[in-house]
Design a protein around this motif. Structure first.
Motif, PDB file in Angstrom:
ATOM      1  N   SER A  23       0.217   2.326  -6.027  1.00  0.00           N
ATOM      2  CA  SER A  23      -0.311   1.146  -7.201  1.00  0.00           C
ATOM      3  C   SER A  23      -1.649   0.999  -7.771  1.00  0.00           C
ATOM      4  CB  SER A  23       0.296   0.066  -7.371  1.00  0.00           C
ATOM      5  OG  SER A  23       2.124   0.697  -6.841  1.00  0.00           O
ATOM      6  N   LYS A  24      -2.180   0.419  -6.465  1.00  0.00           N
ATOM      7  CA  LYS A  24      -4.053   0.217  -6.969  1.00  0.00           C
ATOM      8  C   LYS A  24      -4.467   1.408  -7.467  1.00  0.00           C
ATOM      9  CE  LYS A  24      -7.275   0.833  -3.930  1.00  0.00           C
ATOM     10  NZ  LYS A  24      -8.187   0.971  -2.060  1.00  0.00           N
ATOM     11  N   VAL A  25      -4.177   2.996  -7.625  1.00  0.00           N
ATOM     12  CA  VAL A  25      -5.222   3.534  -8.373  1.00  0.00           C
ATOM     13  C   VAL A  25      -4.328   3.649  -9.321  1.00  0.00           C
ATOM     14  CG1 VAL A  25      -5.111   5.965  -7.582  1.00  0.00           C
ATOM     15  CG2 VAL A  25      -5.529   4.592  -5.816  1.00  0.00           C
ATOM     16  N   HIS A  26      -3.399   3.919  -9.383  1.00  0.00           N
ATOM     17  CA  HIS A  26      -1.680   4.248 -10.467  1.00  0.00           C
ATOM     18  C   HIS A  26      -2.190   3.044 -11.673  1.00  0.00           C
ATOM     19  CE1 HIS A  26       1.714   2.900 -12.748  1.00  0.00           C
ATOM     20  NE2 HIS A  26       1.719   4.316 -13.266  1.00  0.00           N
ATOM     21  N   LYS A  72       1.269  -1.147   0.256  1.00  0.00           N
ATOM     22  CA  LYS A  72       0.058   0.262   0.056  1.00  0.00           C
ATOM     23  C   LYS A  72       0.986   1.539  -0.259  1.00  0.00           C
ATOM     24  CE  LYS A  72      -4.023  -1.971   2.581  1.00  0.00           C
ATOM     25  NZ  LYS A  72      -5.065  -2.048   3.513  1.00  0.00           N
ATOM     26  N   LYS A  73       2.181   1.223  -0.142  1.00  0.00           N
ATOM     27  CA  LYS A  73       2.848   2.059  -0.057  1.00  0.00           C
ATOM     28  C   LYS A  73       2.584   3.596  -1.885  1.00  0.00           C
ATOM     29  CE  LYS A  73       8.219   3.133  -0.398  1.00  0.00           C
ATOM     30  NZ  LYS A  73       8.096   4.244   1.297  1.00  0.00           N
ATOM     31  N   LEU A  74       3.266   4.485  -1.011  1.00  0.00           N
ATOM     32  CA  LEU A  74       1.923   5.648  -2.323  1.00  0.00           C
ATOM     33  C   LEU A  74       3.298   6.380  -2.383  1.00  0.00           C
ATOM     34  CD1 LEU A  74      -0.391   7.461   1.087  1.00  0.00           C
ATOM     35  CD2 LEU A  74      -0.688   5.944  -1.246  1.00  0.00           C
ATOM     36  N   ASP A 133      -5.417   6.276   0.338  1.00  0.00           N
ATOM     37  CA  ASP A 133      -5.006   5.994  -1.247  1.00  0.00           C
ATOM     38  C   ASP A 133      -3.733   7.231  -1.970  1.00  0.00           C
ATOM     39  OD1 ASP A 133      -6.650   4.034  -1.313  1.00  0.00           O
ATOM     40  OD2 ASP A 133      -8.440   4.535  -0.420  1.00  0.00           O
ATOM     41  N   ILE A 134      -3.838   8.277  -1.628  1.00  0.00           N
ATOM     42  CA  ILE A 134      -4.037   9.385  -2.391  1.00  0.00           C
ATOM     43  C   ILE A 134      -3.792  10.293  -1.156  1.00  0.00           C
ATOM     44  CG2 ILE A 134      -3.938  11.475  -3.711  1.00  0.00           C
ATOM     45  CD1 ILE A 134      -6.741   9.369  -5.461  1.00  0.00           C
ATOM     46  N   ILE A 135      -2.290  10.939  -1.332  1.00  0.00           N
ATOM     47  CA  ILE A 135      -1.490  12.351  -0.894  1.00  0.00           C
ATOM     48  C   ILE A 135      -1.258  13.726  -1.891  1.00  0.00           C
ATOM     49  CG2 ILE A 135      -1.167  10.442   1.642  1.00  0.00           C
ATOM     50  CD1 ILE A 135       1.897  11.315   0.763  1.00  0.00           C
ATOM     51  N   THR A 136      -1.664  13.981  -1.149  1.00  0.00           N
ATOM     52  CA  THR A 136      -1.250  15.973  -1.900  1.00  0.00           C
ATOM     53  C   THR A 136      -0.372  16.724  -1.007  1.00  0.00           C
ATOM     54  OG1 THR A 136      -2.818  17.267  -0.646  1.00  0.00           O
ATOM     55  CG2 THR A 136      -3.742  16.370  -2.314  1.00  0.00           C
TER      56      THR A 136
END
Length: 443
Positions: A301-304, A105-107, A279-282
């Motif tokens: 990676s899930k989102v990408h 779950k690494k961003l 899932d996302i950071i800004t």
């Protein structure tokens, strides 16, 4: 020096400041080094706000300036559509190494932007595009939070919860808001940790699911620590509860770390501090130490991977900016990360957090102080409003402090402090001493 004879005050729109106020109390900064500014009259001004939450490594960093100069003389600009340049990839690799999140779950997927506002709008678009890519095209609604601040793009003011930012401009459709977590009655003067009361406020997401249907909600965005709206800390268990509810309903979680990222809490990111992975950071601000405007969105990676499909010649995400991955900004960012690593600045706030909290808490009991909130190297001191003139008392303190050599930030009647991570204990004491005197002088 007569400031009016030095600069033209008529033609520049000061952000969030009327020109008449600016001329009434001129505040012109001319140079900076370390944790100090110098104004146009040569007076030293202790920077209690790291510029605008961004100069985490302090001012006048020669290694960053030299990296910018070298890059300007090598490659000043390159388009980022259908091509790239080495420095953008090098910076992305370094950011990926630093990225928060546990294995799997690494961003560590990076999308460059030009600012925090652009990062927020980018994150919202990525979240909606992700839901569509996995066959959830009805999920177009995004959820923000009251008293949240997510920049000044149309997406940011829509999910944001600052009324004055929203009054003049139309908002995006399909946006709703969680209740805020600020509760002075129950949590005032919480020292040594997070507020004890309010974790149940995360259940407000369940209310919005019941109202709109989970099949319509793409993402929820919150600041782990709300900075610009007054240093509002999450109650114990709040972020964990919000994450669990979002997972239950297939909703993405976005953490806005434009302020809390890059060492502000004593960890590289707030994700590391709280142990809750979105899932996302800004990000933005401390990304380049404020030297060159830049932002970055970190995704899992899930989102990408959900977006990286289709014909090889097709564009996966119809989104980007002229200055995404600007070579000079990337060079500044790489040099900034080197400073952070070499001097241990991403964790230094944890080392001095106790001294910071103890010093700031000496303000308790002074005139009109109704709450104090600290975390990492951040503090919020809330003052009682002056009757119906909300914000007037804190603004007077702001002007008084500047005139006597201290830069603070105010929002309403809340004073926010966030000095550079390089600050020494003696300088922390100076900040508190000057602030206490200004608070005591204020009517």
């Amino acid at each position: 020096m007569n400031i009016a004879n030095t600069v033209n005050l008529e033609n520049y729109w000061m952000p969030f400041t009327a020109n008449r106020q600016f001329k009434k109390a001129p505040r012109l900064l001319a140079s900076a080094e370390g944790v100090y500014y110098h104004d146009v009259d040569g007076n030293k001004v202790l920077d209690g706000t790291a510029g605008l939450w961004c100069v985490n490594a302090g001012h006048g960093r020669k290694s960053i300036a030299q990296a910018v100069e070298r890059q300007l003389m090598t490659l000043d600009f390159a388009p980022s559509f259908q091509m790239g340049h080495p420095v953008a990839f090098q910076f992305a690799e370094r950011l990926a190494e630093l990225a928060p999140g546990e294995d799997g779950k690494k961003l560590d997927k990076i999308f460059y932007t030009g600012s925090g506002s652009e990062s927020v709008d980018t994150a919202l678009k990525i979240a909606i595009a992700y839901q569509r890519a996995i066959g959830q095209g009805t999920r177009t609604r995004v959820i923000g939070r009251e008293r949240g601040y997510h920049g000044v793009g149309f997406g940011g003011i829509s999910v944001g919860g600052l009324v004055n930012n929203r009054r003049v401009f139309p908002q995006l459709p399909g946006v709703d808001h969680l209740r805020h977590t600020h509760d002075i009655e129950k949590n005032a003067f919480t020292k040594g940790g997070l507020p004890a009361h309010g974790a149940e406020l995360a259940d407000d997401l369940e209310r919005l699911v019941a109202l709109h249907g989970s099949e319509t909600i793409a993402a929820v965005i919150v600041e782990p620590v709300a900075g610009s709206t007054g240093v509002l800390l999450p109650p114990k268990g709040y972020l964990e509860r919000l994450r669990a509810i979002a997972d239950k309903h297939g909703i993405l979680v976005i953490f806005d770390e434009v302020i809390s990222g890059f060492g502000r809490l004593g960890t590289p990111f707030a994700v590391d501090y709280f142990g809750v992975t979105p899932d996302i950071i800004t990000t933005a601000k401390g990304l380049t130490n404020g030297v060159v405007p830049m932002g970055a969105v970190f995704t899992s990676s899930k989102v990408h991977d959900a977006l990286m499909h289709g014909p090889e010649s097709a564009i996966e995400l119809f989104h980007g900016y002229t200055y995404s991955g600007h070579p000079v900004a990337c060079a500044a960012g790489l040099a900034t990360l080197e400073v952070y690593e070499k001097e241990g600045l991403l964790t230094r706030a944890a080392e001095i957090a106790q001294h910071w909290e103890d010093a700031v808490y000496t303000i308790k009991g002074h005139k009109n102080v109704i709450d104090i909130r600290t975390i990492g190297l951040v503090a919020g001191i809330e003052l009682a409003p002056r009757g119906a003139s909300v914000g007037a008392r804190a603004y007077d303190v702001f002007v008084d402090c500047f005139n006597r050599g201290l830069l603070i930030r105010v929002t309403g009647d809340i004073i926010a402090l966030s000095p550079p991570l390089t600050i020494e204990k003696s300088e922390i004491n100076d900040i508190v001493s000057m602030l206490v005197e200004a608070i005591d002088r204020a009517d």
